[in-house]
Design an enzyme around this catalytic site. Sequence first.
Site, PDB file in Angstrom:
ATOM      1  N   THR A 134       0.798  -1.231   0.000  1.00 52.42           N
ATOM      2  CA  THR A 134       0.000   0.000   0.000  1.00 52.42           C
ATOM      3  C   THR A 134       0.829   1.279   0.000  1.00 52.42           C
ATOM      4  O   THR A 134       1.938   1.321   0.551  1.00 52.42           O
ATOM      5  CB  THR A 134      -0.907   0.021   1.262  1.00 52.42           C
ATOM      6  OG1 THR A 134      -1.407   1.342   1.479  1.00 52.42           O
ATOM      7  CG2 THR A 134      -0.160  -0.386   2.523  1.00 52.42           C
ATOM      8  N   LYS A 162       1.830  -3.482   7.296  1.00 52.91           N
ATOM      9  CA  LYS A 162       2.028  -3.711   5.856  1.00 52.91           C
ATOM     10  C   LYS A 162       3.506  -3.573   5.468  1.00 52.91           C
ATOM     11  O   LYS A 162       3.937  -4.132   4.475  1.00 52.91           O
ATOM     12  CB  LYS A 162       1.162  -2.733   5.053  1.00 52.91           C
ATOM     13  CG  LYS A 162      -0.338  -3.054   5.095  1.00 52.91           C
ATOM     14  CD  LYS A 162      -0.682  -4.188   4.142  1.00 52.91           C
ATOM     15  CE  LYS A 162      -2.182  -4.417   4.043  1.00 52.91           C
ATOM     16  NZ  LYS A 162      -2.554  -5.420   3.049  1.00 52.91           N
TER      17      LYS A 162
HETATM   18  P1  NAP Z   1     -11.529  -4.753   2.125  1.00 51.26           P
HETATM   19  O1  NAP Z   1     -12.694  -4.432   1.264  1.00 51.26           O
HETATM   20  O2  NAP Z   1     -11.493  -4.270   3.532  1.00 51.26           O
HETATM   21  O3  NAP Z   1     -11.378  -6.365   2.119  1.00 51.26           O
HETATM   22  C1  NAP Z   1     -10.550  -7.019   3.031  1.00 51.26           C
HETATM   23  C2  NAP Z   1     -10.781  -8.507   2.897  1.00 51.26           C
HETATM   24  O4  NAP Z   1      -9.967  -9.186   3.870  1.00 51.26           O
HETATM   25  C3  NAP Z   1     -12.235  -8.954   3.187  1.00 51.26           C
HETATM   26  O5  NAP Z   1     -12.545 -10.030   2.346  1.00 51.26           O
HETATM   27  C4  NAP Z   1     -12.145  -9.429   4.628  1.00 51.26           C
HETATM   28  O6  NAP Z   1     -13.141 -10.361   4.974  1.00 51.26           O
HETATM   29  C5  NAP Z   1     -10.780 -10.104   4.582  1.00 51.26           C
HETATM   30  N1  NAP Z   1     -10.223 -10.344   5.901  1.00 51.26           N
HETATM   31  C6  NAP Z   1     -10.072  -9.456   6.921  1.00 51.26           C
HETATM   32  N2  NAP Z   1      -9.522 -10.062   7.993  1.00 51.26           N
HETATM   33  C7  NAP Z   1      -9.329 -11.356   7.651  1.00 51.26           C
HETATM   34  C8  NAP Z   1      -8.810 -12.486   8.321  1.00 51.26           C
HETATM   35  N3  NAP Z   1      -8.390 -12.404   9.593  1.00 51.26           N
HETATM   36  N4  NAP Z   1      -8.741 -13.668   7.653  1.00 51.26           N
HETATM   37  C9  NAP Z   1      -9.200 -13.772   6.383  1.00 51.26           C
HETATM   38  N5  NAP Z   1      -9.721 -12.736   5.701  1.00 51.26           N
HETATM   39  C10 NAP Z   1      -9.774 -11.545   6.320  1.00 51.26           C
HETATM   40  O7  NAP Z   1     -10.172  -4.264   1.440  1.00 51.26           O
HETATM   41  P2  NAP Z   1      -9.873  -3.904  -0.112  1.00 51.26           P
HETATM   42  O8  NAP Z   1     -10.105  -2.454  -0.295  1.00 51.26           O
HETATM   43  O9  NAP Z   1     -10.541  -4.886  -0.973  1.00 51.26           O
HETATM   44  O10 NAP Z   1      -8.305  -4.096  -0.142  1.00 51.26           O
HETATM   45  C11 NAP Z   1      -7.726  -5.357  -0.456  1.00 51.26           C
HETATM   46  C12 NAP Z   1      -6.294  -5.406   0.065  1.00 51.26           C
HETATM   47  O11 NAP Z   1      -5.543  -4.353  -0.537  1.00 51.26           O
HETATM   48  C13 NAP Z   1      -6.151  -5.185   1.567  1.00 51.26           C
HETATM   49  O12 NAP Z   1      -5.076  -5.970   2.000  1.00 51.26           O
HETATM   50  C14 NAP Z   1      -5.810  -3.713   1.697  1.00 51.26           C
HETATM   51  O13 NAP Z   1      -5.080  -3.480   2.884  1.00 51.26           O
HETATM   52  C15 NAP Z   1      -4.966  -3.509   0.453  1.00 51.26           C
HETATM   53  N6  NAP Z   1      -4.987  -2.162  -0.137  1.00 51.26           N
HETATM   54  C16 NAP Z   1      -6.171  -1.572  -0.450  1.00 51.26           C
HETATM   55  C17 NAP Z   1      -6.163  -0.325  -1.075  1.00 51.26           C
HETATM   56  C18 NAP Z   1      -7.437   0.371  -1.460  1.00 51.26           C
HETATM   57  O14 NAP Z   1      -7.395   1.572  -1.717  1.00 51.26           O
HETATM   58  N7  NAP Z   1      -8.557  -0.342  -1.564  1.00 51.26           N
HETATM   59  C19 NAP Z   1      -4.938   0.302  -1.374  1.00 51.26           C
HETATM   60  C20 NAP Z   1      -3.755  -0.358  -1.051  1.00 51.26           C
HETATM   61  C21 NAP Z   1      -3.786  -1.602  -0.443  1.00 51.26           C
HETATM   62  P3  NAP Z   1     -14.624  -9.884   5.472  1.00 51.26           P
HETATM   63  O15 NAP Z   1     -15.405  -9.645   4.216  1.00 51.26           O
HETATM   64  O16 NAP Z   1     -15.081 -11.042   6.248  1.00 51.26           O
HETATM   65  O17 NAP Z   1     -14.436  -8.629   6.269  1.00 51.26           O
HETATM   66  O1  G4F Z   2     -10.805   6.555   2.815  1.00 61.07           O
HETATM   67  P1  G4F Z   2      -9.792   6.489   3.884  1.00 61.07           P
HETATM   68  O2  G4F Z   2     -10.217   5.866   5.177  1.00 61.07           O
HETATM   69  O3  G4F Z   2      -8.531   5.749   3.259  1.00 61.07           O
HETATM   70  P2  G4F Z   2      -6.977   5.709   3.671  1.00 61.07           P
HETATM   71  O4  G4F Z   2      -6.775   5.997   5.107  1.00 61.07           O
HETATM   72  O5  G4F Z   2      -6.243   6.551   2.695  1.00 61.07           O
HETATM   73  O6  G4F Z   2      -6.637   4.163   3.452  1.00 61.07           O
HETATM   74  C1  G4F Z   2      -7.082   3.465   2.287  1.00 61.07           C
HETATM   75  O7  G4F Z   2      -6.096   3.589   1.285  1.00 61.07           O
HETATM   76  C2  G4F Z   2      -4.830   2.980   1.597  1.00 61.07           C
HETATM   77  C3  G4F Z   2      -3.905   3.213   0.393  1.00 61.07           C
HETATM   78  O8  G4F Z   2      -3.291   4.470   0.528  1.00 61.07           O
HETATM   79  C4  G4F Z   2      -5.057   1.499   1.842  1.00 61.07           C
HETATM   80  F1  G4F Z   2      -3.871   0.900   2.112  1.00 61.07           F
HETATM   81  C5  G4F Z   2      -6.023   1.316   3.011  1.00 61.07           C
HETATM   82  O9  G4F Z   2      -6.284  -0.080   3.171  1.00 61.07           O
HETATM   83  C6  G4F Z   2      -7.333   2.024   2.679  1.00 61.07           C
HETATM   84  O10 G4F Z   2      -7.938   1.354   1.595  1.00 61.07           O
HETATM   85  O11 G4F Z   2      -9.259   7.943   4.237  1.00 61.07           O
HETATM   86  C7  G4F Z   2      -8.755   8.807   3.226  1.00 61.07           C
HETATM   87  C8  G4F Z   2      -8.501  10.185   3.830  1.00 61.07           C
HETATM   88  C9  G4F Z   2      -7.705  10.155   5.145  1.00 61.07           C
HETATM   89  O12 G4F Z   2      -6.730  11.166   5.132  1.00 61.07           O
HETATM   90  C10 G4F Z   2      -8.728  10.463   6.225  1.00 61.07           C
HETATM   91  O13 G4F Z   2      -8.212  11.121   7.365  1.00 61.07           O
HETATM   92  O14 G4F Z   2      -9.775  10.753   4.155  1.00 61.07           O
HETATM   93  C11 G4F Z   2      -9.671  11.353   5.440  1.00 61.07           C
HETATM   94  N1  G4F Z   2     -11.024  11.447   6.035  1.00 61.07           N
HETATM   95  C12 G4F Z   2     -11.656  12.599   6.325  1.00 61.07           C
HETATM   96  N2  G4F Z   2     -12.852  12.330   6.877  1.00 61.07           N
HETATM   97  C13 G4F Z   2     -11.809  10.405   6.399  1.00 61.07           C
HETATM   98  C14 G4F Z   2     -12.961  10.976   6.928  1.00 61.07           C
HETATM   99  N3  G4F Z   2     -11.624   9.068   6.296  1.00 61.07           N
HETATM  100  C15 G4F Z   2     -12.626   8.258   6.727  1.00 61.07           C
HETATM  101  N4  G4F Z   2     -12.486   6.916   6.606  1.00 61.07           N
HETATM  102  N5  G4F Z   2     -13.776   8.776   7.283  1.00 61.07           N
HETATM  103  C16 G4F Z   2     -13.991  10.120   7.410  1.00 61.07           C
HETATM  104  O15 G4F Z   2     -15.026  10.561   7.907  1.00 61.07           O
END
Ligand code: NAP
Ligand code: G4F
Length: 353
Positions: A134, A162
């Site tokens: 990430t 991570k």
């Molecule tokens: P997400 O929607 O939160 O999905 C996370 C998945 O992990 C869900 O299927 C969840 O299951 C499963 N999980 C959580 N704890 C677990 C455990 N103990 N054992 C087995 N499965 C478990 O996240 P996402 O946005 O799809 O992201 C996918 C991956 O990319 C994550 O590792 C995240 O940290 C990483 N990532 C995401 C972003 C982003 O912007 N989306 C960016 C960079 C990296 P449940 O459905 O049961 O909760």
């Molecule tokens: O949507 P966020 O919670 O995502 P964040 O923290 O950037 O993390 C996501 O992206 C990462 C990759 O850079 C992943 F690794 C991670 O698993 C996840 O998918 O928050 C985005 C921004 C932050 O700066 C937060 O402080 O939005 C700001 N924010 C402002 N108000 C808020 C809120 N975030 C959340 N969740 N809720 C609020 O009300």
Amino acid sequence: MTKRVALITGITGQDGSYLASLLVSKGYEVHGLMRRSSSLNTDRIGHLYQEEQDATSQIRMHFGDMSDGASLFRVLKEVKPDEVYNLAAQSHVKVSFDKPEYTTDVNATGVLRLLEAIRLLDMGESIRFYQASTSELFGNVQETPQSETTPFRPRSPYAISKHFAFQTVVNYREAYGFHASNGILFNHEGPKRGENFVSRKITRAVAAICHGIQDKLYLGNINSRRDWGHARDYVEGMWLMLQKETPGDYVLATGEEHSVRDFVELAFEMVGRPIEWEGSALEEKGVDRKSGKVLIEIDPQYYRPAEVNSLVGNAAKARDELGWTHKTSFKELVQEMVEADMQRLASAGMSRA
Ligand code: NAP
Ligand code: G4F
């Protein structure tokens, strides 16, 4: 031709669902690791998954958990995958400050468990491994934009977990010759995004306010800036990393940065309710320009103990070596998410009146 077999951990999450669709469309036999939950959590993969006995099911599910090494061992042994995509994680940054130990167990030790199970099963030479790394690793950023050579300065238990996972993947590559790659992905969203990430929280609120079932949206740091892309584009990049003969670490990003404030303004504009900002800091409010109603307020409970103020990526390596670029613009992303949330409420017949 025998089908290639893929195992996706985190298949019930946002990325897992898009990736499963992509791999099914490419003719893979797709298996998913899923943790036990007291209520069904397969909504996002409902279009692919039917019960075990149903021959029309396009994917197979296996109970397991990243905190339970034996379950990972068993599933690997049963599935014998060619490709493993490790997407499972406690993925919420703010929640990681409340649950640091759990986050570390699942996101850091969990990856070690999975890689070690592959090694002990002598599958290291036959499996290609993807780790969901990430942009949060860059944290207190040392240069802008961030690339594969930018130093890591993680600022949350999530990012630190991570970081451990990232280095563990590199270590298994160097020590045991694993084909293991880290995708350093910047924020990616879509209509399937979890409801408590800021993008989805905003688009759901826009729809609910329009349908008269919510009055206000409460946010934290609206000046925070992110590089937001579409998850559908990013899962293509994950797959491309595993098709390359040699493993590596790749940034996937759009190269464009927007603030949370920009996201809010665009989302409300798309439903014809332009916002004006009044006041400052905790007293700042987003006001509906036409009606004068306050629609957005700041609530400090959404602030993080340590914030990552700005992230923007340079995905030149992925473009040059994988042929990957994002396809969806920021505006198209916001539009798709707003429309999907509006549609969801309309088809549920939701309105307060
Ligand atoms: P997400 O929607 O939160 O999905 C996370 C998945 O992990 C869900 O299927 C969840 O299951 C499963 N999980 C959580 N704890 C677990 C455990 N103990 N054992 C087995 N499965 C478990 O996240 P996402 O946005 O799809 O992201 C996918 C991956 O990319 C994550 O590792 C995240 O940290 C990483 N990532 C995401 C972003 C982003 O912007 N989306 C960016 C960079 C990296 P449940 O459905 O049961 O909760
Ligand atoms: O949507 P966020 O919670 O995502 P964040 O923290 O950037 O993390 C996501 O992206 C990462 C990759 O850079 C992943 F690794 C991670 O698993 C996840 O998918 O928050 C985005 C921004 C932050 O700066 C937060 O402080 O939005 C700001 N924010 C402002 N108000 C808020 C809120 N975030 C959340 N969740 N809720 C609020 O009300």
